[in-house]
Design an enzyme around this catalytic site. Structure first.
Site, PDB file in Angstrom:
ATOM      1  CG  ASP A   1       2.380   1.640   9.582  1.00  0.00           C
ATOM      2  OD1 ASP A   1       1.845   0.856   8.781  1.00  0.00           O
ATOM      3  OD2 ASP A   1       2.306   2.872   9.471  1.00  0.00           O
TER       4      ASP A   1
ATOM      5  CG  ASP B   1       4.267   4.760   0.689  1.00  0.00           C
ATOM      6  OD1 ASP B   1       3.268   4.460   1.337  1.00  0.00           O
ATOM      7  OD2 ASP B   1       5.249   3.996   0.569  1.00  0.00           O
TER       8      ASP B   1
HETATM    9  O1  1PR Z   1       9.131   0.260   0.263  1.00  0.00           O
HETATM   10  O2  1PR Z   1       8.575  -2.120  -0.211  1.00  0.00           O
HETATM   11  O3  1PR Z   1      10.010  -1.509   1.726  1.00  0.00           O
HETATM   12  O4  1PR Z   1       7.577  -1.017   1.710  1.00  0.00           O
HETATM   13  C1  1PR Z   1       7.527  -0.199   2.838  1.00  0.00           C
HETATM   14  C2  1PR Z   1       6.101  -0.142   3.299  1.00  0.00           C
HETATM   15  O5  1PR Z   1       6.076   0.535   4.558  1.00  0.00           O
HETATM   16  C3  1PR Z   1       5.219   0.642   2.357  1.00  0.00           C
HETATM   17  O6  1PR Z   1       3.989  -0.032   2.234  1.00  0.00           O
HETATM   18  C4  1PR Z   1       5.002   1.980   3.043  1.00  0.00           C
HETATM   19  O7  1PR Z   1       3.699   2.468   2.854  1.00  0.00           O
HETATM   20  C5  1PR Z   1       5.197   1.626   4.507  1.00  0.00           C
HETATM   21  N1  1PR Z   1       5.825   2.710   5.283  1.00  0.00           N
HETATM   22  C6  1PR Z   1       7.104   3.111   5.184  1.00  0.00           C
HETATM   23  N2  1PR Z   1       7.338   4.082   6.085  1.00  0.00           N
HETATM   24  C7  1PR Z   1       6.192   4.311   6.731  1.00  0.00           C
HETATM   25  C8  1PR Z   1       5.985   5.292   7.795  1.00  0.00           C
HETATM   26  O8  1PR Z   1       4.866   5.477   8.289  1.00  0.00           O
HETATM   27  N3  1PR Z   1       7.031   5.961   8.213  1.00  0.00           N
HETATM   28  N4  1PR Z   1       3.983   3.359   6.645  1.00  0.00           N
HETATM   29  C9  1PR Z   1       5.234   3.444   6.229  1.00  0.00           C
HETATM   30  C10 1PR Z   1       2.995   3.598   5.864  1.00  0.00           C
HETATM   31  C11 1PR Z   1       0.865   4.152   5.968  1.00  0.00           C
HETATM   32  C12 1PR Z   1      -0.329   3.367   6.136  1.00  0.00           C
HETATM   33  C13 1PR Z   1      -1.002   3.785   7.400  1.00  0.00           C
HETATM   34  C14 1PR Z   1      -2.179   4.517   6.869  1.00  0.00           C
HETATM   35  C15 1PR Z   1      -3.318   4.603   7.797  1.00  0.00           C
HETATM   36  N5  1PR Z   1       1.948   3.596   6.679  1.00  0.00           N
HETATM   37  O9  1PR Z   1      -0.174   2.050   5.988  1.00  0.00           O
HETATM   38  O10 1PR Z   1      -1.216   2.666   8.131  1.00  0.00           O
HETATM   39  O11 1PR Z   1      -1.747   5.805   6.435  1.00  0.00           O
HETATM   40  O12 1PR Z   1      -2.975   5.393   8.880  1.00  0.00           O
HETATM   41  P1  1PR Z   1      -4.090   6.238   9.654  1.00  0.00           P
HETATM   42  O13 1PR Z   1      -5.346   5.471   9.621  1.00  0.00           O
HETATM   43  O14 1PR Z   1      -3.558   6.343  11.049  1.00  0.00           O
HETATM   44  O15 1PR Z   1      -4.161   7.578   8.978  1.00  0.00           O
HETATM   45  P2  1PR Z   1       8.897  -1.088   0.807  1.00  0.00           P
END
Ligand code: 1PR
Length: 580
Positions: A277, A435
């Site tokens: 991320d 999400d």
């Molecule tokens: O909406 O097209 O602009 O895409 C935004 C992208 O960014 C989406 O794929 C969304 O999942 C991601 N995103 C947005 N905000 C966050 C955040 O964390 N605040 N991250 C985010 C999502 C989730 C996973 C993470 C897993 C594994 N991250 O990708 O890496 O949950 O984590 P873990 O193994 O530590 O539990 P758009």
């Protein structure tokens, strides 16, 4: 394993290749000829000539093959005219995208005829993916479209009714025949495939077939005749094995090529994906962060963005550690314009120069009008990501809006980012990232969305839950469930689903098995399970109890709690096929 040096000093700007205007093409297929008689000569490639001619017809990620050729130490000469093909000493055609669009370009520019002549003269050729399929009589992708007709057979679609997910995405095993030459040293290792269409072996084409692969049926994974080679998989994305295949083609006389270590590949492997991320901190530095249930700020006085490392370095390390894919999510892309986010594009460029497994990038893929009133389509945004080295793009928020609209009207407008990008680049290049947040219910009839009976009761003893989709990084809940969204985006052209779960994210307590089962049983495209991995057992659990094709983790890898290799050794011990 191949050990690339990851130093910033070696990064050079990659000059853009000539892009042919795909949107201006007309359908004008070449006249069909029956499979041609082929005379085999054994003209050797001169090993000291460092230029490799590359036919880049302008769609998809050809950057990966450019990077692999340069990594091997050779230069690239781009094809601009049919004569460039005829004069090539060795030619690589990394066909990506859709078959009809590719044939349109090749026919309209006289390249198809030049290619046929070049191949009939047994000049050194390596076709990749569509670069293999175009040698056949025709393809059923986009209706029936004629190919070069050099090999008997029609390229057809995999059949998902036999339980195989389509596209065929991931690392699979080959059955290599004698004298395949470039595959001779493949040593029972997995190679990376990403495709929905395939050619099958037959009596008529058996002279050409140098290897087959099984995915529901036996299909042709490579052909070879004389100096003409083509592979359905992507050597440029197949790690050290792929680089060694490319070296065998490009430097056949080189004696110091390292043979890959012997493996035990038998079938399609379950993938282990490392996710980064990425966002800027309050000082404007781009870094890898990681949230707890999507909150990436430290619980300190300054409330700063959690910093877990540098994106290019971490991605390079995960490649060396054995990650089957690396994903970058630009998590503030929903509010920033990604084409204005040049550091993110640079990260992709630098990473792809040294990381030879698939790279996915997501965040901010949508239509956008900048401050000067200039409109950018989501297709332009995606194209820039592909040109910078991405193999797949991932769409989050915009896919939710597209699915809501589709479910409301029942009409595929063809205008959503998902539909446009999958039409041009193929659905195998488009991931939809979901999400969802768990919403507990006392009865499954409380909402109009698909619910599940949960394994662990809710805080007030609730026995059921539905999974509400969110947009803008989990900030806004939408009136659509993960189940409804997954089915809608499959119909709209998604090739794969990245299934997060906000409740489990960063908790280390395991994947949400109820959710992953629900979605992976509902669709016939591959599903990547994400969020919550904390131990090796969580990986074996998700693969044994659900139909997930891959498992993605972030926190445990960034914090170095469990190395990727240890996850894979555990899976192998549990009898789950993995790429070692
Ligand atoms: O909406 O097209 O602009 O895409 C935004 C992208 O960014 C989406 O794929 C969304 O999942 C991601 N995103 C947005 N905000 C966050 C955040 O964390 N605040 N991250 C985010 C999502 C989730 C996973 C993470 C897993 C594994 N991250 O990708 O890496 O949950 O984590 P873990 O193994 O530590 O539990 P758009």
């Amino acid at each position: 394993m191949e050990v690339p040096t990851l130093s910033y000093s070696q990064f050079t700007t990659v000059s853009g290749s000539r892009q042919l205007p795909l949107n201006k093409l007309s359908r004008n297929n070449i006249s069909f000829t029956s499979p041609t008689k082929f005379s085999v000569r054994t003209s050797a490639v001169s090993g000291d000539d460092s230029a490799v001619t590359l036919l880049d017809y302008g769609a998809g990620n050809v950057q990966s093959i450019r990077n692999a050729i340069r990594y091997i130490g050779l230069n690239i000469k781009d094809v601009h005219t049919p004569e460039d093909i005829l004069n090539a000493k060795r030619l690589i055609f990394p066909g990506v995208g859709a078959f009809a669009a590719m044939m349109d370009v090749l026919n309209n520019n006289g390249m198809a005829e030049a290619l046929r002549t070049y191949i009939e003269k047994d000049r050194p050729f390596l076709g990749i993916c569509l670069g293999l399929q175009l040698l056949f009589e025709s393809s059923e992708e986009n209706g029936s479209v004629k190919g070069l007709g050099l090999i008997s057979g029609v390229v057809g679609r995999f059949d998902s009714s036999n339980g195989c997910r389509v596209p065929h995405i991931g690392w699979n095993a080959l059955q290599v025949k004698d004298n395949s030459v470039i595959l001779d040293d493949i040593a029972n290792r997995h190679v990376y495939f990403v495709h929905s269409y395939r050619a099958v072996p037959s009596e008529e084409n058996k002279e050409w077939v140098s290897s087959t692969c099984n995915y529901g049926i036996d299909f042709i994974s490579s052909i070879r005749r004389g100096n003409v080679h083509a592979v359905q998989f992507h050597p440029e994305k197949s790690g050290d094995v792929g680089l060694s295949i490319l070296r065998k083609f490009l430097l056949p006389n080189s004696s110091n090529a390292k043979k890959p270590l012997e493996g035990k590949a038998k079938k399609l492997a379950k993938r282990v994906i490392a996710c980064l991320d990425v966002r800027t901190n309050d000082n404007g530095d781009l870094l890898v962060t990681k949230g707890d249930q999507y909150d990436v700020r430290e619980q300190t006085k300054d409330n700063e963005v959690r910093n877990l490392g540098k994106p290019v370095e971490l991605a390079g390390q995960y490649y060396l550690d054995g990650a089957d894919e690396v994903s970058f999510l630009n998590i503030t892309g929903f509010r920033d314009f990604p084409l204005g986010d040049l550091p993110m594009l640079q990260i992709l460029k630098y990473t792809s120069e040294n990381v030879f497994v698939p790279l996915t990038v997501g965040g901010g893929i949508r239509d956008f009008t900048d401050g000067n009133g200039r409109y950018y389509s989501s297709l332009e945004v995606a194209s820039e990501y592909f040109r910078s080295g991405a193999d797949k793009i991932s769409i989050g928020s915009d896919a939710v809006y597209a699915a809501e609209e589709y479910l409301k009207t029942g009409i595929k407008t063809g205008k959503s980012s998902l539909e446009q990008i999958s039409r041009v680049y193929g659905n195998q290049a488009v991931v939809v990232s979901i999400d969802p947040r768990r919403q507990y219910l006392t009865s499954p009839f409380e909402v109009g969305f698909k619910s599940v009976k949960v394994t662990n009761l809710g805080p007030n003893g609730e026995e059921y839950a539905w999974y509400q989709c969110t947009v803008n990084g989990g900030r806004e809940g939408r009136p659509i469930g993960a189940y409804e969204l997954a089915k809608a985006v499959e119909e709209l052209g998604a090739g794969e689903i990245l299934l997060n779960c906000i409740d489990c994210d960063g908790q280390g307590k395991g994947f949400d098995i109820d959710l992953i089962k629900l979605i992976s049983d509902a669709v016939s495209i591959p599903v990547i399970a994400s969020s919550g991995a904390g131990t090796v057992e969580h990986f074996s659990e998700v693969f044994s109890e659900t139909n997930a094709s891959a498992a993605l983790a972030a926190g445990i890898f960034h914090r170095k709690e469990v190395p990727i290799q240890v996850v894979k050794e555990h899976l192998m011990k549990e009898g789950i096929e993995v790429r070692m």
